[in-house]
Design a protein around this motif. Sequence first.
Motif, short mmCIF file in Angstrom:
data_model
loop_
_atom_site.label_atom_id
_atom_site.label_comp_id
_atom_site.label_asym_id
_atom_site.label_seq_id
_atom_site.Cartn_x
_atom_site.Cartn_y
_atom_site.Cartn_z
N GLN A 1 11.13 4.98 6.21
CA GLN A 1 10.86 5.04 4.78
C GLN A 1 9.64 4.20 4.42
OE1 GLN A 1 14.41 3.53 2.92
NE2 GLN A 1 15.58 5.36 3.37
N ILE A 2 8.90 4.70 3.44
CA ILE A 2 7.83 3.91 2.85
C ILE A 2 7.82 4.15 1.34
CG2 ILE A 2 6.38 4.01 4.92
CD1 ILE A 2 4.48 5.80 3.31
N ARG A 3 7.23 3.20 0.63
CA ARG A 3 6.95 3.38 -0.79
C ARG A 3 5.48 3.03 -0.95
NH1 ARG A 3 9.90 0.73 -6.07
NH2 ARG A 3 8.91 2.13 -7.57
N LEU A 4 4.73 3.95 -1.51
CA LEU A 4 3.30 3.78 -1.70
C LEU A 4 3.02 3.80 -3.20
CD1 LEU A 4 0.45 3.61 -0.45
CD2 LEU A 4 0.41 6.11 -0.48
N ARG A 5 2.37 2.74 -3.67
CA ARG A 5 2.07 2.63 -5.10
C ARG A 5 0.60 2.30 -5.29
NH1 ARG A 5 6.69 -1.34 -7.28
NH2 ARG A 5 6.28 -0.35 -9.27
N LEU A 6 -0.02 3.00 -6.24
CA LEU A 6 -1.40 2.72 -6.63
C LEU A 6 -1.39 2.45 -8.12
CD1 LEU A 6 -1.77 4.55 -4.01
CD2 LEU A 6 -4.00 5.02 -4.95
N ARG A 7 -2.12 1.41 -8.51
CA ARG A 7 -2.21 1.10 -9.93
C ARG A 7 -3.65 0.75 -10.28
NH1 ARG A 7 1.77 -3.44 -10.77
NH2 ARG A 7 2.16 -3.57 -8.58
N ALA A 8 -3.97 0.94 -11.55
CA ALA A 8 -5.28 0.53 -12.04
C ALA A 8 -5.30 -0.99 -12.05
CB ALA A 8 -5.52 1.10 -13.43
N ALA A 9 -6.25 -1.59 -11.38
CA ALA A 9 -6.29 -3.04 -11.26
C ALA A 9 -6.52 -3.72 -12.61
CB ALA A 9 -7.36 -3.46 -10.26
N MET A 10 -7.23 -3.07 -13.51
CA MET A 10 -7.57 -3.71 -14.79
C MET A 10 -6.35 -3.85 -15.70
SD MET A 10 -11.51 -3.14 -15.33
CE MET A 10 -11.51 -3.05 -17.01
#
Length: 134
Positions: free
Chosen positions: A67-76
């Motif tokens: 299992q993995i969880r991959l998250r991307l977010r706007a750094a600002m």
Amino acid sequence: MVMEPIPSYEDLVWLFEAEPTYPNAVHERPADEPDGWRTPWPYTTVTFRTVRAGYGIELNIEPAHEQIRLRLRAAMDGQFLVDLELAGVQAVGIDRTHGHELLRVDFADDAPAATLWLRMKPDVFLHWSYDSMS
């Protein structure tokens, strides 16, 4: 089952340019006691975090559970743009070709999910396809 091949801990540290955190850490119990939280790789859960090209990238990986969880977010503003919880992950690897740094997530050949690619350098780019009809 365990991811096969097991992702290289050192390669993940290289890609994220940081040591991981251990979300299952129990602060009251020393790591060297039985049932302590620092289980040897790959039988532990670790979270890698980095910021690249204006995006916060987080990978929580559990190789022993595929299992993995991959998250991307706007750094600002910290707003999540992508939040994927993936099971049945066969392998996680690093690709360093042509000046790019890529995270590769593979699934079984008979899975409807194709290989997921996350390019982290020189820019951030996510490519993944999923066939819900297969």
